[in-house]
Write a protein that holds these residues in place. Structure first.
Motif, PDB file in Angstrom:
ATOM      1  N   ILE A   1       3.604  -1.083   3.979  1.00 36.84           N
ATOM      2  CA  ILE A   1       3.687   0.331   3.627  1.00 36.84           C
ATOM      3  C   ILE A   1       5.103   0.776   3.972  1.00 36.84           C
ATOM      4  CG2 ILE A   1       2.779   2.651   3.966  1.00 36.84           C
ATOM      5  CD1 ILE A   1       0.185   1.465   4.958  1.00 36.84           C
ATOM      6  N   PRO A   2       5.962   0.976   2.969  1.00 32.60           N
ATOM      7  CA  PRO A   2       7.345   1.355   3.269  1.00 32.60           C
ATOM      8  C   PRO A   2       7.423   2.619   4.116  1.00 32.60           C
ATOM      9  CG  PRO A   2       7.135   0.723   0.974  1.00 32.60           C
ATOM     10  CD  PRO A   2       5.737   0.818   1.526  1.00 32.60           C
ATOM     11  N   THR A   3       8.316   2.605   5.088  1.00 33.01           N
ATOM     12  CA  THR A   3       8.533   3.778   5.933  1.00 33.01           C
ATOM     13  C   THR A   3       9.385   4.791   5.166  1.00 33.01           C
ATOM     14  OG1 THR A   3      10.600   2.941   6.862  1.00 33.01           O
ATOM     15  CG2 THR A   3       8.547   2.290   7.970  1.00 33.01           C
ATOM     16  N   PRO A   4       9.436   6.029   5.642  1.00 27.78           N
ATOM     17  CA  PRO A   4      10.316   7.001   4.982  1.00 27.78           C
ATOM     18  C   PRO A   4      11.758   6.525   4.874  1.00 27.78           C
ATOM     19  CG  PRO A   4       8.787   8.145   6.413  1.00 27.78           C
ATOM     20  CD  PRO A   4       8.576   6.674   6.654  1.00 27.78           C
ATOM     21  N   ALA A   5      12.282   5.887   5.932  1.00 37.94           N
ATOM     22  CA  ALA A   5      13.669   5.411   5.902  1.00 37.94           C
ATOM     23  C   ALA A   5      13.845   4.305   4.866  1.00 37.94           C
ATOM     24  CB  ALA A   5      14.081   4.908   7.280  1.00 37.94           C
ATOM     25  N   GLN A   6      12.873   3.390   4.792  1.00 36.56           N
ATOM     26  CA  GLN A   6      12.934   2.313   3.801  1.00 36.56           C
ATOM     27  C   GLN A   6      12.842   2.889   2.394  1.00 36.56           C
ATOM     28  OE1 GLN A   6       9.629   0.050   5.346  1.00 36.56           O
ATOM     29  NE2 GLN A   6      10.966  -1.504   6.255  1.00 36.56           N
ATOM     30  N   THR A   7      11.984   3.876   2.238  1.00 38.56           N
ATOM     31  CA  THR A   7      11.824   4.506   0.930  1.00 38.56           C
ATOM     32  C   THR A   7      13.108   5.196   0.491  1.00 38.56           C
ATOM     33  OG1 THR A   7       9.454   4.805   1.227  1.00 38.56           O
ATOM     34  CG2 THR A   7      10.530   6.257  -0.361  1.00 38.56           C
ATOM     35  N   GLU A   8      13.755   5.879   1.412  1.00 44.74           N
ATOM     36  CA  GLU A   8      14.999   6.572   1.087  1.00 44.74           C
ATOM     37  C   GLU A   8      16.075   5.586   0.632  1.00 44.74           C
ATOM     38  OE1 GLU A   8      18.253   9.580   3.231  1.00 44.74           O
ATOM     39  OE2 GLU A   8      16.345   9.111   4.214  1.00 44.74           O
TER      40      GLU A   8
ATOM     41  N   ALA B   1       0.847  -1.193   0.000  1.00 48.04           N
ATOM     42  CA  ALA B   1       0.000   0.000   0.000  1.00 48.04           C
ATOM     43  C   ALA B   1       0.880   1.241   0.000  1.00 48.04           C
ATOM     44  CB  ALA B   1      -0.930   0.006   1.214  1.00 48.04           C
ATOM     45  N   GLY B   2       0.337   2.304  -0.473  1.00 44.15           N
ATOM     46  CA  GLY B   2       1.088   3.550  -0.486  1.00 44.15           C
ATOM     47  C   GLY B   2       0.156   4.742  -0.481  1.00 44.15           C
ATOM     48  N   TYR B   3       0.616   5.823   0.119  1.00 41.68           N
ATOM     49  CA  TYR B   3      -0.156   7.060   0.158  1.00 41.68           C
ATOM     50  C   TYR B   3       0.552   8.139  -0.647  1.00 41.68           C
ATOM     51  CZ  TYR B   3      -3.498   5.509   3.690  1.00 41.68           C
ATOM     52  OH  TYR B   3      -4.504   4.860   4.344  1.00 41.68           O
TER      53      TYR B   3
END
Length: 356
Positions: free
Chosen positions: A334-341, A265-267
Motif C-alpha cells: 500500500i503506497p504511503t503518501p510520500a511514495q505516492t507523491e 492495495a489501495g484505499y
C-alpha cells in the motif's frame, strides 16, 4: 444560449450551536445526529460525482441514503476520474451543481486537501489512524486489490502481469484510466512495477512495462466501462478487484486474478468539498458511509470497508459479505503518501512519453 446554474449558499445556515453548517466539524455542532438530519433534509439535495452504480455498490448506497433521509441525490459524471472531480468543483465553485463530496484516489486527494472541509464522523475513533487525517480533513472509506480481469471466452487464461506481453493479447489490454489522473490506473502501474522488480519507491519499471505493452501493440488506449467489457471491446482490463468482480455477474466468462506475488492495495479517500452547496447533506452522507450500515453496503460490493476489522470484533459486520472478501497470504503493498507523491511526479514526467 444556456443560462448559468444558479448560485447557492447554504454555508451561512446556522447550526444549533451557532456554527455555520459549512464550518461544522462534527454532528455535535448540529445538536447531535437528529439535528444534522433535520438540517440535511432542509437542504433537500446532495451532489455526488464519479460514483458508477457498479463501483463498490454505490448504486445501492445512493438509493439507501436517499430513501432513508428523503434527500434527492444528484449523481454527476459517474465515469469521471478523480482529477475530473476536482476540475468540476473548481469550474462550478459557487454554483448549486458543484459537488458536495469527493471520492478520490490517494494521489489526487493528497494534492488537493486545501479544498476539503474537516469533519469527524461519529465512528471516527474506530478508524485506524493510518487511514485518516487526524483532523478529519479526509478519511479512507474502502479499498481493494489491483487485479486483471479477462474474458475467458475471448482470450487465454492470465495468471500474472507478464502474460499481458504475449501475442495472444494484441490490442486487448486496457487500463482503467490515465494514471496521472485516476487512482485505479495509478495502482495498475504500481502493480506492473512490482512484477518487473520495481517497488512503491521505484515505479519506473511499471511505466517501462506499459511502454513495452504499447510497442507490442497489446495496450488498448480505451477507458474500459461495463459496456466495453460486455461488448468485447476491452477483453482484458487492469482495474480494482471489486470493479472487475462486478462484471462476473453479467458476464459469466469474465474472470478476475489478483497477482499473489505482486499484490497492491489501495484505499479511496472520502472528503467534503469546503464549498459544498449542501454542507449539512454532505456531512450526513459521510456519517452514512462510515456507519455500520454504510460500511456493510460497501462490503456487499466486494470492497474492504475501512472499519471492517473493528466491526468484525464488535459483531456488527455482515458475515456473509465479509467472508467473500479476497485475502492475500503474501505481502501486500500500500503506497504511503510520500511514495505516492514521488510516483505521481514520475508519472507526470514520463507516462505520456512511454505510451505516446
Amino acid at each position: 444560449m444556456a443560462c448559468a446554474p444558479p448560485q447557492k449558499d447554504n454555508g451561512g445556515a446556522q447550526t444549533q450551536s451557532g456554527v455555520k453548517a459549512a464550518e461544522a466539524t462534527s454532528a455535535e455542532a448540529f445538536g447531535g445526529m437528529d439535528g444534522l438530519v433535520t438540517a440535511a433534509k432542509a437542504e433537500g439535495e446532495l451532489n455526488v460525482i464519479a460514483l458508477p452504480p457498479d463501483w463498490a455498490n454505490y448504486g445501492a448506497i445512493i438509493k439507501a441514503f436517499s430513501d432513508k433521509y428523503g434527500i434527492k441525490v444528484n449523481s454527476a459524471q459517474p465515469d469521471a476520474s478523480s482529477q475530473e472531480e476536482i476540475n468540476a468543483a473548481n469550474q462550478q465553485k459557487g454554483k448549486s451543481a458543484s459537488p458536495d463530496v469527493f471520492d478520490l484516489g490517494q494521489a489526487v486527494a493528497l494534492a488537493n486537501t486545501s479544498m476539503f472541509a474537516p469533519y469527524k464522523v461519529a465512528t471516527f475513533d474506530t478508524i485506524p489512524a493510518k487511514f485518516k487525517d487526524p483532523n478529519g480533513v479526509w478519511v479512507n472509506g474502502y479499498g481493494g486489490y489491483m487485479s486483471i480481469g479477462f474474458d475467458s471466452a475471448k482470450v487465454p487464461p492470465i495468471t500474472n502481469v507478464d502474460d499481458l506481453l504475449k501475442p495472444e493479447y494484441h490490442g486487448k489490454v486496457a487500463l482503467n484510466g490515465d494514471p496521472t489522473q485516476a487512482g485505479a490506473a495509478f495502482s495498475g502501474v504500481v502493480m506492473a512495477a512490482l512484477a518487473q522488480g520495481g517497488s512503491a519507491d521505484n515505479i519506473a519499471p511499471g511505466v517501462d512495462f506499459f511502454g513495452k505493452l504499447h510497442q507490442a501493440g497489446n495496450f488498448l488506449p480505451v477507458d474500459p466501462t461495463p459496456a466495453t467489457i460486455e461488448s468485447g471491446q476491452t477483453p482484458v482490463v487492469i482495474d480494482w478487484n471489486y470493479t472487475n468482480a462486478a462484471e462476473t455477474r453479467k458476464l459469466p466468462s469474465w474472470q478476475v486474478v489478483v497477482p499473489p506475488d505482486h499484490a497492491v492495495a489501495g484505499y479511496y479517500f472520502q472528503a467534503i468539498n469546503k464549498e459544498a452547496p449542501h454542507p449539512a447533506a454532505a456531512r450526513l452522507w459521510q456519517e452514512f458511509l462510515f456507519s455500520d450500515e454504510g460500511q456493510n453496503m460497501f462490503m456487499v460490493g466486494g470492497v474492504r470497508p475501512v472499519r471492517a476489522d473493528q466491526m468484525a470484533v464488535a459483531g456488527t459486520v455482515d458475515k456473509a459479505a465479509f467472508s467473500k472478501l479476497p485475502s492475500i497470504d503474501g505481502q501486500v503493498v500500500i503506497p504511503t503518501p510520500a511514495q505516492t507523491e514521488a510516483a505521481t511526479k514520475y508519472l507526470a514526467d514520463n507516462w505520456a512519453k512511454a505510451i505516446g
